[in-house]
Design a protein around this motif. Structure first.
Motif, short mmCIF file in Angstrom:
data_model
loop_
_atom_site.label_atom_id
_atom_site.label_comp_id
_atom_site.label_asym_id
_atom_site.label_seq_id
_atom_site.Cartn_x
_atom_site.Cartn_y
_atom_site.Cartn_z
N UNK A 66 8.12 37.65 33.86
CA UNK A 66 8.65 36.59 33.91
C UNK A 66 8.97 36.23 32.48
N UNK A 67 8.94 34.84 32.05
CA UNK A 67 9.62 34.40 30.87
C UNK A 67 8.57 35.27 29.53
N UNK A 68 9.56 35.22 28.61
CA UNK A 68 8.97 35.80 27.29
C UNK A 68 7.84 34.99 26.80
N UNK A 69 6.76 36.01 26.42
CA UNK A 69 5.69 35.22 25.52
C UNK A 69 6.20 34.54 24.54
N UNK A 70 5.33 33.70 24.00
CA UNK A 70 5.12 33.11 22.66
C UNK A 70 5.28 34.35 21.51
N UNK A 71 6.04 34.10 20.41
CA UNK A 71 5.89 35.13 19.53
C UNK A 71 4.55 35.36 18.83
N UNK A 72 4.34 36.54 18.53
CA UNK A 72 2.91 36.97 17.92
C UNK A 72 2.82 36.14 16.72
N UNK A 73 3.58 35.51 16.00
CA UNK A 73 3.11 34.74 14.85
C UNK A 73 2.89 33.17 15.35
N UNK A 74 3.52 32.90 16.56
CA UNK A 74 2.83 31.52 17.04
C UNK A 74 1.54 31.62 17.86
N UNK A 75 1.37 32.59 18.40
CA UNK A 75 0.13 33.09 19.23
C UNK A 75 -0.79 32.93 18.01
#
Length: 184
Positions: A86-95
């Motif tokens: 589904x939807x793209x995951x949050x960025x690695x930086x945000x995670x």
């Protein structure tokens, strides 16, 4: 094992399969740093600097209130289901920013790793072996939690399971925040 703010986030990332390795590695490496600090005697320093624990308590409570609100909103909205495509995951930086806050601004993490393990290590006949054992246990725990979440992934194919998880995470966050506020 009690599921706190950090562990709940690792579990959710494991369920979503979003940046699992990076999140588990971040948590395990952070724990290793804090365990080493505790075994080296930073627990005594923290005990002599009450402002540090107070700042951690209030900052951590504010962050947990915000994160809990975010979880309650997700539970109220509903509609999520486990769909890795589904939807793209949050960025690695945000995670990593979120897990950094859940780790380093969480007084329970500091108390458990630096103060508690540091105190327990003081009575160990081999503090280095104690530290290595605690660090190994931490790595095993976080990677088991993150990658083991896949075992319960079929349950989270249903939107109601996500609503329950989000609500439970909100309750955990606000409960921890309340204990931090009431302790002050």
């Amino acid at each position: 094992v009690a599921i706190g703010a950090q562990n709940a986030f690792v579990l959710k990332q494991g369920l979503l399969r979003h940046h699992v390795f990076a999140v588990c590695a971040f948590c395990a490496l952070s724990d290793a740093i804090l365990i080493a600090a505790g075994v080296a005697g930073a627990g005594a320093i923290a005990a002599r600097a009450p402002w540090f624990l107070s700042a951690m308590r209030w900052g951590g409570a504010a962050f947990l209130i915000w994160y809990g609100l975010k979880s309650f909103r997700a539970a109220a909205r509903g509609g999520e289901a486990l769909r890795p495509e589904g939807a793209a995951p949050p960025s690695l930086a945000a995670t990593l920013g979120t897990i950094a806050a859940l780790t380093w601004l969480n007084p329970h993490v500091w108390l458990d790793t630096v103060v508690l393990l540091g105190s327990v290590s003081a009575v160990s006949s081999d503090r280095l072996a104690f530290a290595i054992g605690a660090m190994t246990g931490s790595f095993l725990f976080f990677f088991s939690l993150g990658y083991g979440a896949r075992l319960i992934a079929p349950l989270f194919a249903r939107p109601v399971a996500w609503r329950i998880l989000d609500a439970a995470v909100g309750v955990v966050m606000w409960t921890i925040a309340a204990t931090l506020i009431l302790a002050g």
